[in-house]
Motif scaffolding. Structure first.
Motif, short mmCIF file in Angstrom:
data_model
loop_
_atom_site.label_atom_id
_atom_site.label_comp_id
_atom_site.label_asym_id
_atom_site.label_seq_id
_atom_site.Cartn_x
_atom_site.Cartn_y
_atom_site.Cartn_z
N MET A 27 35.35 30.62 25.03
CA MET A 27 35.02 29.26 25.44
C MET A 27 35.67 28.26 24.50
SD MET A 27 31.27 27.43 25.73
CE MET A 27 31.16 26.97 24.00
N ARG A 28 36.27 27.24 25.06
CA ARG A 28 36.87 26.19 24.24
C ARG A 28 35.77 25.40 23.54
NH1 ARG A 28 41.59 22.70 26.85
NH2 ARG A 28 41.38 21.84 24.75
N THR A 29 35.89 25.21 22.25
CA THR A 29 34.86 24.49 21.50
C THR A 29 35.15 22.99 21.41
OG1 THR A 29 36.04 24.92 19.43
CG2 THR A 29 34.34 26.51 20.10
N ASP A 30 36.31 22.57 21.92
CA ASP A 30 36.68 21.16 21.81
C ASP A 30 36.61 20.44 23.16
OD1 ASP A 30 38.77 22.51 22.97
OD2 ASP A 30 40.36 21.62 21.73
N VAL A 31 35.94 21.03 24.13
CA VAL A 31 35.78 20.40 25.45
C VAL A 31 34.32 19.97 25.62
CG1 VAL A 31 35.98 20.72 27.94
CG2 VAL A 31 37.68 21.76 26.43
N PHE A 32 34.10 18.68 25.60
CA PHE A 32 32.74 18.15 25.66
C PHE A 32 32.03 18.54 26.96
CE2 PHE A 32 29.91 14.60 27.00
CZ PHE A 32 28.92 14.77 26.05
N ALA A 33 32.76 18.62 28.05
CA ALA A 33 32.14 18.95 29.35
C ALA A 33 31.41 20.29 29.27
CB ALA A 33 33.19 18.98 30.45
N LEU A 34 31.94 21.23 28.49
CA LEU A 34 31.29 22.54 28.36
C LEU A 34 29.99 22.45 27.57
CD1 LEU A 34 34.43 24.76 27.66
CD2 LEU A 34 33.17 24.53 29.80
N ARG A 35 29.84 21.39 26.79
CA ARG A 35 28.59 21.17 26.05
C ARG A 35 27.59 20.37 26.89
NH1 ARG A 35 29.44 25.03 22.29
NH2 ARG A 35 31.17 24.56 20.89
N HIS A 36 28.13 19.45 27.68
CA HIS A 36 27.25 18.57 28.48
C HIS A 36 26.72 19.28 29.73
CE1 HIS A 36 25.72 14.96 30.43
NE2 HIS A 36 26.32 15.37 31.53
N ILE A 37 27.56 20.04 30.38
CA ILE A 37 27.18 20.69 31.64
C ILE A 37 26.54 22.04 31.33
CG2 ILE A 37 28.04 21.62 33.84
CD1 ILE A 37 30.31 19.47 33.63
N GLY A 38 25.36 22.28 31.88
CA GLY A 38 24.60 23.47 31.52
C GLY A 38 25.05 24.75 32.19
N ILE A 39 25.66 24.63 33.36
CA ILE A 39 26.06 25.83 34.12
C ILE A 39 27.36 26.39 33.57
CG2 ILE A 39 26.69 26.70 36.40
CD1 ILE A 39 23.70 25.91 36.08
N ARG A 40 27.35 27.70 33.26
CA ARG A 40 28.55 28.38 32.77
C ARG A 40 29.37 28.91 33.95
NH1 ARG A 40 29.04 26.40 28.16
NH2 ARG A 40 28.04 24.82 29.44
N GLU A 41 30.62 29.14 33.72
CA GLU A 41 31.52 29.67 34.76
C GLU A 41 30.98 30.98 35.33
OE1 GLU A 41 34.76 29.24 37.24
OE2 GLU A 41 34.23 27.84 35.64
N GLU A 42 30.42 31.81 34.45
CA GLU A 42 29.91 33.12 34.90
C GLU A 42 28.62 33.00 35.72
OE1 GLU A 42 28.88 32.67 30.44
OE2 GLU A 42 30.57 32.21 31.80
N ASP A 43 27.97 31.82 35.69
CA ASP A 43 26.75 31.61 36.49
C ASP A 43 27.06 31.29 37.95
OD1 ASP A 43 25.23 31.84 34.17
OD2 ASP A 43 25.29 29.67 33.78
N LEU A 44 28.28 30.82 38.20
CA LEU A 44 28.60 30.29 39.54
C LEU A 44 28.46 31.33 40.65
CD1 LEU A 44 31.56 27.85 38.79
CD2 LEU A 44 29.26 27.26 39.56
N PRO A 45 28.96 32.57 40.50
CA PRO A 45 28.85 33.52 41.62
C PRO A 45 27.41 33.70 42.11
CG PRO A 45 30.37 34.37 39.98
CD PRO A 45 29.75 33.15 39.38
N GLU A 46 26.48 33.88 41.17
CA GLU A 46 25.07 34.06 41.56
C GLU A 46 24.53 32.81 42.27
OE1 GLU A 46 20.67 34.25 39.47
OE2 GLU A 46 22.40 34.88 38.29
N MET A 47 24.88 31.64 41.75
CA MET A 47 24.35 30.40 42.32
C MET A 47 24.94 30.12 43.70
SD MET A 47 24.17 27.95 38.96
CE MET A 47 23.14 26.72 39.74
#
Length: 949
Positions: free
Chosen positions: A1-21
């Motif tokens: 995971m990129r540590t310098d992308v704020f969107a990844l800190r602000h948005i709670g859903i991870r990429e790996e969560d998307l298939p289930e959702m």
């Protein structure tokens, strides 16, 4: 995971969560869900034209460089704004603490006892210092509070047969210029006639209903108003007083010389200047006006066990009940700032406040004496902190600014100097030296403070204040820190769990967005400094306006409104001015759907419009047929349609473009309420649907924290034809070419917290903003599907989708004896704040998860709701002694030796395994609302008073 992308800190859903959702919501990909949710004809065809996202480090570096463009002078401008010292334990433990700044308005009292107590302290402080019987829990700023006083007294005049047709309101020429501008804004649509004059020579006639005085006056003179008030009373005229809160430590409280209302700001009680805000205003009045006072009142009641409890009192005054009959559209306070100001009084106590006020007055007297010794004339005969010096402004000003000092210059031959608690002997010497050098005078050495007083004996305070224990107990930092923590533990905020309030968008308030608020380069700038001294602010505010223009598709933005309701009012006043500029003075009909937020009709009436309500259909959409009929009926006088989009029912109505065209074809303008902008950003916008103006809740969509009920910022964004009418300010040029008068006191409203929204946009960028919107929609639909079959969703779009929120119907559970309130209270036992209860439909819950929540938290919430659903099935009309009716369950209940309930302690307190890992204990049982309204106590009375009541 990129540590310098704020969107990844602000948005709670991870990429790996998307298939289930995505599988749960039954779509192949996220784009399919968005296609099935939004009408295609309003989708944006290209990405938002915004700069690339910054990392958090890049943003904080950028903001530091920007802050260095601000010149932080010593400002002695006054005019209602003064440098103040925020005690460090208050700054660290409240302002910088998410346990305080991420909490919501205390509608659920059982999990909000901490901030309710802090607000009760605030109300007590205001009542004591003003000498009034009743105070609310803060308003937006001093000028809007003065306007609220004018309109409240206008409303209550109808109780007096002699006064019920009077429209004249006297305003002292001593009143602050920004307040006078705002009074004009509010007076014109209501038909109030302002008469501005000298209070000392004014003679009342019986066609006046009220008056407003400034205490001390705008340039520091402290007048004895007793005879003026007595004359007003003879004519049965009500008097409001705008008072400086710190001066009331030394001056006779207005309540003691007969005032009916006292207003002002608590900014100088430890709140940063912040280039204008946010600051908590106060409003105090007599108990006889308790059902007319604007804003919120915190009152004492009892809980199920008879123990003292706090809650918001007299809720029937809310706009949701009175609609267009409401006397005010105020729905936001400045709670976080009121908490800080109240805690300032707790920390310093009456003796500390007396020390501070005496020091400010002694400093002022010392300066006056020194300048007079140099041969200068000082014209104020009685003063607290401000002197008026006769001197050539053209000579003084350049020298002052060369020494990084700001005075105020009322005219070419006068200098006004307002001192404050931060003024030192060194500062006094610098002021004297500036006058000496600029006017070629021999200087005077200042080495100590004068002990003389220049407050006339007739207006010196003799009464005591702040005698309650809370103001006399926590004067060491250790004591205060523990008291603040004790209150914080009673409050459920976002730092504990998801707050899924529909329409309120309780998202992450990121630390990197909040950090700059604590720095003096942003905090310590007076709103009326020359704009070149605030270059950093000016760059930030202009960029934020431009970004909001891009996001909304509009041509212009005003950041001045201090709340969503104030934004509504500002937008409608711009529409009113537009129609009048076209000669259409007759256009005064405002169409409002029945489902609209309660402030909509209240704002329309305040703007001088007549409200015509349009129906909604069985799907919760605007009834287009009824709307067409109403438009046809009123087309000659149609001013505006107010519409919320997506709708208040959480649906993207497909007929929206037809609706907006219908209004335009008949000469009206479309006002879009921006409460649900979190479902629009990057996907569609108000311009795309055909609106002409919208307000945005920066404290919702754009990440300013709710702060327990404020600060709020409600800027308006407008189409090109409305740009000329954006609001102005009497002291600093802002707004359009044909600017309407002021909407709030400061030129750019609550400038300091605009840094948060600026950061939110800068760090997310176009991609992050758009993805946030998509995830907000995904999260809502995920909850909808997980609850499917157990809870009915009341309204959906044409393809069965919710927008960013949904309404679940709890009315069928009445068959089991369960009300929606029971579910709200039971959720507390599961560690959650309830979703929005009974709005916009009675007996329902509106759920909005936002994009910040992760899948595990969504699942915890769904598990809690499904567990409660099983508990509902176990309940019955015959058995009211059940886990829902008795909720919430306190620690005292569960650990008590006496347990007489027909279910286990574990079921009461730990209904699911996850609860025991992070248990939040409500501090009281269910509150008794009716008891508190029958026995109204709104100050920190001794505990005996509660028992007597």
């Amino acid at each position: 995971m990129r540590t310098d992308v704020f969107a990844l800190r602000h948005i709670g859903i991870r990429e790996e969560d998307l298939p289930e959702m995505l599988k749960t919501v039954q779509v192949d990909n996220l784009e399919q869900l968005i296609y099935e949710t939004l009408p295609d004809d309003i989708r944006l065809k290209k990405p938002l034209d915004l700069p690339m996202a910054m990392s958090e480090h890049e943003f904080l570096t950028h903001l530091q460089k920007l802050s260095e463009k601000n010149q932080v002078f010593k400002s002695y401008i006054g005019l209602g704004y003064h440098e103040s010292l925020t005690p460090s334990p208050i700054k660290r433990n409240i302002l910088e603490n998410p346990g305080w700044y991420t909490a919501y308005t205390p509608y659920q009292a059982e999990i909000a006892q901490g901030r309710l107590e802090a607000l009760l302290n605030f109300q007590t402080m205001i009542c004591d210092l003003t000498g009034m019987e009743l105070a609310n829990a803060s308003l937006l700023d001093e000028s809007t509070s003065a306007a609220e006083a004018m309109t409240m007294l206008y409303e209550v005049r109808s109780r007096d047969q002699k006064k019920n047709n009077t429209v004249k309101f006297f305003v002292s020429e001593e009143v602050l210029p920004q307040t006078l501008s705002l009074l004009k804004t509010r007076a014109i649509p209501l038909g109030i006639e302002l008469v501005i004059g000298d209070h000392s020579s004014f003679e009342f006639t019986n066609d006046f209903y009220g008056a407003l005085l400034q205490y001390p006056g705008k340039y520091g003179q402290v007048n004895d108003y007793a005879s003026f008030v007595a004359k007003a009373k003879e004519q049965e005229i009500k008097v409001a007083v705008a008072a400086d809160i710190l001066s009331l430590v030394l001056l006779t409280p207005p309540g003691e010389f007969g005032a009916d209302v006292v207003v002002g700001t608590t900014q100088r009680f430890g709140i940063p200047l912040g280039y204008g805000g946010p600051h908590a205003a106060f409003f105090a009045t007599k108990e006889e006006y308790k059902r007319s006072i604007p804003g919120r009142i915190i009152g004492v009641t009892k809980d199920t066990d008879g123990k003292p409890a706090l809650r918001m009192a007299l809720q029937t005054r809310e706009q949701h009940i009175k609609r267009d009959k409401a006397t005010s559209n105020i729905c936001t306070a400045q709670v976080l700032l009121a908490v800080m100001a109240g805690m300032y009084a707790v920390y310093h106590g009456p003796r500390g406040l007396k020390y501070i006020a005496d020091k400010v007055h002694s400093s002022t007297a010392t300066l006056a004496y020194a300048l007079e010794k140099m041969g200068l004339v000082q014209t104020n005969t009685s003063y607290f902190d401000t002197i008026l010096v006769k001197a050539d402004a053209k000579l003084v000003r350049p020298e002052a600014e060369k020494n990084e000092v700001n005075f105020f210059y009322p005219d070419a031959g006068t200098v006004s100097i307002s001192l404050n608690e931060a003024t030192s002997l060194k500062d006094l010497q610098q002021i004297v030296d500036i006058f000496a050098k600029s006017l070629s005078k021999e200087g005077v050495k200042i080495d100590s403070l004068s002990n003389k007083t220049f407050i006339d004996g007739s207006i010196k305070r003799t009464s005591t204040f702040l005698e309650n224990a809370v103001f006399n107990s926590f004067h060491s930092e250790t004591q205060l820190m523990r008291y603040i923590k004790k209150l914080e533990r009673k409050d459920l905020a976002l730092n504990h769990s998801m707050i899924s309030l529909g329409s309120c968008t309780m998202k992450l308030n990121a630390a990197s967005e909040m950090l700059p608020l604590s720095t003096p380069q942003w905090g310590n700038i007076h709103p009326f400094v020359p704009v070149e001294q605030a270059e950093g602010y000016q760059i930030m505010l202009k960029e934020l306006e431009q970004n909001l223009n891009v996001i909304t598709g509009f041509a212009g933005t005003s950041l001045q409104p201090n709340s969503g309701a104030q934004g509504e009012y500002a937008g409608l006043m711009a529409i009113r001015a537009y129609h009048e500029s076209n000669g259409d003075h007759n256009r005064n009909i405002c169409l409002i759907p029945a489902s609209a937020h309660g402030t909509n009709p209240a704002s329309a009436v305040m703007a001088g419009m007549k409200v015509v309500v349009t129906k909604t259909d069985e799907k919760g959409n605007i009834d287009v047929g009824d709307l067409e009929a109403k438009v046809e009926q009123h087309k000659e006088n149609l001013a505006a349609l107010m519409v919320t989009y997506p709708s208040t029912h959480g649906v993207f109505e497909s007929s929206i473009k037809h609706i907006t065209k219908l209004i335009h074809d008949n000469g009206g303008q479309v006002y879009m309420d921006g409460a649900n902008m979190n479902a629009q950003v990057g996907l569609t916008n108000p311009a795309a649907i055909g609106a002409d103006v919208c307000h945005l809740n920066l404290h919702k969509t754009f990440a300013i924290p709710h702060g327990g009920g404020g600060p709020g910022v409600g800027p308006i964004c407008v189409a090109e034809q409305l740009v000329p009418f954006l609001p102005g300010n009497p002291l600093i040029k802002t707004g359009g070419e044909k600017a309407i008068t002021a909407i709030s006191a400061a030129p750019w409203g609550s400038s300091l917290v605009c840094l948060i929204s600026y950061g939110y946009i800068k760090m997310l960028g176009e991609k992050g903003l758009t993805h946030s919107t998509k995830i907000a929609i995904l999260n809502a639909n995920y909850i909808k599907h997980r609850l499917s079959g157990k809870f009915d969703v009341l309204y959906t779009g044409e393809m069965g989708r919710a927008a960013h929120e949904m309404i679940i119907d709890c009315r069928p559970f009445k068959e089991n004896g369960i009300e929606v309130t029971d579910i709200a209270k039971r959720l507390m036992d599961y560690g959650f704040h309830s979703p929005t209860v009974s709005f916009p439909v009675a007996g329902t819950m509106m759920i909005e998860p936002t994009e910040s929540e992760g899948l595990s938290e969504l699942n915890r919430f769904c598990d809690a709701m499904l567990s409660i659903r099983a508990e509902i099935d176990e309940a019955s009309l015959e058995n009211s002694d059940n886990v829902l009716k008795n909720a919430p369950h306190t620690l005292d209940m569960v650990t008590n030796d006496n347990w007489e309930f027909p279910y286990s302690r574990q079921k009461a307190a730990f209904p699911l395994p996850y609860v025991s890992e992070n248990k939040f204990w409500p501090s009281i049982r269910r509150v008794d609302e009716a008891y508190g309204d029958r026995n109204l106590i709104c100050t920190c009375a001794p505990i005996e008073a509660y028992a007597e009541a």
